[in-house]
Structures are given as C-alpha cells and as structure tokens.
Enzyme design. Sequence first.
Site, PDB file in Angstrom:
ATOM      1  N   HIS A   1    -110.518 -40.086  83.510  1.00  0.00           N
ATOM      2  CA  HIS A   1    -110.090 -41.488  83.532  1.00  0.00           C
ATOM      3  C   HIS A   1    -110.962 -42.245  84.523  1.00  0.00           C
ATOM      4  CE1 HIS A   1    -107.530 -44.976  83.411  1.00  0.00           C
ATOM      5  NE2 HIS A   1    -107.256 -44.892  84.694  1.00  0.00           N
TER       6      HIS A   1
ATOM      7  N   HIS B   1    -114.714 -51.488  86.623  1.00  0.00           N
ATOM      8  CA  HIS B   1    -113.255 -51.580  86.615  1.00  0.00           C
ATOM      9  C   HIS B   1    -112.901 -53.045  86.752  1.00  0.00           C
ATOM     10  CE1 HIS B   1    -109.155 -49.922  88.111  1.00  0.00           C
ATOM     11  NE2 HIS B   1    -109.242 -49.886  86.802  1.00  0.00           N
TER      12      HIS B   1
END
Length: 677
Positions: free
Chosen positions: A342, A389
């Site tokens: 992840h 991100h």
Amino acid sequence: EARAAMAGARPGVHALQLEPPRVPETLLKGSKFIKWDEEPTSRALVTLRVDPQGFFLYWTGPSMNKLPEVDILDISSIRDTRTGRYAKLPKDSKIREILGFGGSEQHPEDKLVTVVYGPDLVNISFLNFMAVVQDDTAKIWTEGLFNLATNILAQNASRNTFLQKAYTRLKLQVNQDGRIPVKNILKMFSADKKRVETALESCGLNFNRSESIKPDEFTLEIFERFLNKLCLRPDIDKILLEIGAKGKPYLSLDQLMDFINQKQRDPRLNEILYPPLTRAQVRQLIDKYEPNQQFQQRDQMSMEGFGRYLGGEENTIVPPEQLDLSDDMTQPLSSYFINSSHNTYLTAGQLTGNSSVEMYRQVLLSGCRCIELDCWKGRPQDEEPFITHGFTMTTEIPFKEVIEAIAESAFKTSPFPVILSFENHVDSAKQQAKMAEYCRNVFGDALLIDPLEKYPLQPGVALPSPQELLGRILVKNKKRRPHSKVCEGSVRKRGLEQTPSSYSDTSSVVEPGSPPLGSPLAEQQEPLSPVMANGEDKSSERIAKLVEPRKSIDREAESEEEEEQQQELKKPTTDEGTASSEAIATEEMSTLVNYIEPVKFKSFEVASKRNKSYEMSSFVETKGLEQLTNSPMEFVEYPAWCRRDGNHFTWQTSSALGPFAWFPVSFLGITSQWINS
C-alpha cells in the site's frame, strides 16, 4: 531421508526442487573492474571475487610489495544487481570521459555492473563497477551475484552454515602480511572482550588486540573449539542428562535415536509418510557430525558432535521443502492470499515522506505481487502524470519512470502475475491516454489486455489461476461502462479537489486559496472529452453501444450500478481518503482492465446475483465492521476485508467458486509470493 523424517518432508510426495548456491567459475577466479563513484568523485582498478561458499563479494586493489587491503560485502545484503541500460550511469563529465561514454566505444553501459545493497527496502546504497574488457563479463557477474543473493536455501541456512560464514569473513579480511588481525575477532564478538581473549588464549592463539594470527593456525576446527570455549552450552548438558547420559561424555546410538524419534519428531505426523528414523539412518548422522573417530567406531556421539547435529540442516527453523513451491497454483486467482503493498512509492510517513521510483523495484524484488499507483494530473508545461500521496507534502515521481521500473523488476524474483492497483486522479483524457500508452509500450506482451479465451468476462466463469497468468501484468482501475449515462467528463468531486492553482513546485498540497467547488475557476479543468488521443471522435461508436441490448443476466443490478455512477458526484465526503475522489476512467484506461474490475459494494445478495468473479470491492474498517455486524454469516463465507497501516485496499469477488477474497498481507519471505488460502 533423515531430513525427510525430521523436518516434515514428504518422501515420495514432494521432491525438493531448490538448489543450493553454486558460485560460477568466473566469480571464483575474479575479474578486473574499475570501481567508480561520484560522491565523492573516485575511480580505482580492482579485482572482484566471490568466496567458494558464496558468502561474500570482495575486492582488492593493486599492490606492489605487500598484500592489498580487502573490501568485503555480505552477499545476503545485496538486493539487486543491474547492467546495461538498467545500471547506474555516471553523470560527472570527467567520470563519463574516463569510462568511455561519449567516445567511439559502442554501448559502454553493457560493461557496467551496479550492486544495490542495504539492510532493508528503504536504506539502500549502490556500488558501481565497470568491466575492463568488452565481453559478457558484466552480464556474468550481474546474473551470478543476483542468483547467489536471492537463493532461498542460502537465506534460510542452518546455524552451522552461519558459523562457517563468520569464519570465512575472518579468513578473508587479512592484513597486508596475510595474517588475521585479533582486532577483527574482537570486533565480531564485541559483547564481552575479556571472554573472547580468554577463549583465544585457551586455544593457544594470540589474543592481544595488536597481534595477529597465522591463517594455517586458525583452522575451522580451531574456530569451532574457540566458539565452544566462548559460548558454553548448559542447555545441551541438560538435554544429555534428560536423555540418560548420566554424566557420560557421549550418547549411545539408541539414546540418540530415542531423542530424535521421541523428542524431535512431531507425534502428529503420519508414520507412513513421515517414518521414524532407523538405526542405519541415525548411524549416518553420527558419521556426519561426530568429529571423534573413536566415538564414531563405537556408534557414539559426543557433546561436541551433538551440538553440531543440533545446528545442522536437519534442524533448521523452516524445513527446506516448506521454502519450495509445493502449493497448488492452478486454482482460481481468488483462492489465494496476495502479497500486497500500500502506498508503494513512499519511503517514510504518509504526510511528509519522500516518494521514490526505487521503492517499486525493491517491493517487487521482495516478493509483492500487488502494488499501488496513486496517479495525479501533470502540470500544463509537460502534462506528464505523476505519482504522489494526494493532498499531502509527500514528493512526486514521474508516472513513466515508475512504469519502467516495474517492467524491469516485476518478474526477477517471482514469475507469478503482478497486479497494478491504480488510484487514478488524472482528470484529463489526454493524460489518461498517455498513461495507457506507457503501459502498452513499456510492458509489451506482459500486459494482459484481452481476457484469456478460456476465461471470458462472463457471469459464472471463474478467474484464471496464477499458473495460467505467469509473467503477466494485470491492471486494476475503474472501468467505463459502454451503457453509462454519466457525463463523459465528470469527475468525482468530494472534499478538496485538485485545481490548477493547487500545484506547487514542491508538493501537491491544495493551497488555502483554492477555488471552491462549482466556481468558474474550478470548472476550467480539462474535461474528459469524447475525442480520444488520436483525435478521432468516438461519439458515434459510443451512441451505437448505448442502444445495444444489455447482455447482463441481471438488469436490475445493472440499473442500480448506473444509478450509483450518477449519484457518485453528489455524495458527501467519507472516510475513504483520496480513493473517494478518483477520476472517471477513459476508454484507453478501461480497455486495460479485465480480471480485476473495482465496483461499489452493494450487498452480498447483489454480489451473488451478479456472480461475476472479476469484480472486486474495497471498503474501510468501519464498513467492514458494519458488514460483519449486519451479515456475519455472509461475511464469513465471503471474507472480504483486511486492513493494515492505513490500507483500505481489500479484495472481494462475487465468484461462486469461493473462497471469495484476496487479503493484502505483508509476508516478504514467501517463496511462491502467493499463498493458497
């Protein structure tokens, strides 16, 4: 046979396919290289070698009179080796000129060897070498070192092997007089200097820090004696007493056989598949491990021999056959746990950590078969999508470089399929088309675009197996429905939305002054146009598809799905993070999606009705707990969620062939990289 009985192997059922490390002749003899670096700038002519056991890579420079100093690298710390276009290329003009770049030499990069090493995936360093001669030397070294570094049996060796490794290090690191410095021994066993000195002295060896030892005086037998003096084993004394040695300095054959069959052997094992050892097999162990010839002749094992046996390959923590690929890899894809990653690109925290292309290489080399790509729209000046991100201060990396890194490392340590999990925020038809083009061009035939003939995307059809997907790359991305009534250019706009004013030179954080949703400035973002990247208008084709009769077996479920797509724009902010603001997929990206199509989870009843094994859903812990509370029986039948370290990536399929979930797990040492559930 002895190992089979004790370690849990299955005689006649599974034959060990793993091979112990073997050092190629070229690596044993050594080769001439130029060792170079740019920080600081340096270069030196060295001879690279590997020891016969394959423990260490070591190199020496030229020396006129005395022996040259030895630099050493533990091969188990090597994470990757690269040559050719994948090797690290020099940037400094002087180094490039010295190494032949920019000159008449053809393909000087083919002489480069880059050794990537480090204690973990993030803290890595690079060693740069260039072969002196233009032949296949660099290729031989690159492949040879990589095979040694990734050998699974070497990574899970016995205690005796690791002690031999320590001995080999001491023998390699001699001083210019060819002697073993005592300071190296004190450094290796640094916990108690006085005990080390006493143990050396008791073996008749020099023990002062400033002294050294002749190599022929420091044999493996002397080293083992030194270790026995240094590390007393009262635990072995206790075992001998319990077995019934009664103060004698040895075990009889019957006592040893009783210990192996009654103490070491798991009583739950089937005695036909895992038979107890016979006297002949126990005698073989005595011959193998007992150093005293008189004890051997009397079928006895001394305390020293018993200690050797306990540290031998018969008593490794993990039985060798469990390291081998012995599971059935022919079941549907949804029958396996998948080693997943992840926020793959991050080297540190999710708010301010650095992103790195290298992380994709390291994660794949470590065995992950499912990796995540958080994609965002590139800036107007280059329109190159990047990965980061979203809405944080993490750095950005180019999407294209990530794809190239994946292509390089995807199947170096495992042949099983790789899943690319896209979190796609690229709300630009042009840039999504560019992403799809990169995937097609860089991955080539490895990219699975059309479903396998045997496994069409139809209700009731199971997924193909890992074995049938060897060497293939699968894309998980939202998929455009041909019959969808949602506006072509619509984008899910929950919470903060990325706008032109939100871009900065250092991060993708939305500035406080970003325009509110629905404002004219916010609407100036490039819409997803029906005109594709090649300039051809596909509107007529889509209209034709819209009026085609639906082929779904459940029109009600399809209708609900269309309604969901239209309602997605109106949905309030949730706890799903940036995953809730993904862009609508273009046709180019949609065509790359086949066996892993994300859909919104409605209910277990709807999933069963649809019965489409290629559909999967994701939800956070709160949703998972809600489903577990409301539908406990169905939840157990469809184990559908697992979250670790902020990972809301979960797998659930509506396949009728159960089990119905893929769990992201974090095993890094699994041989097959896929774990049959």
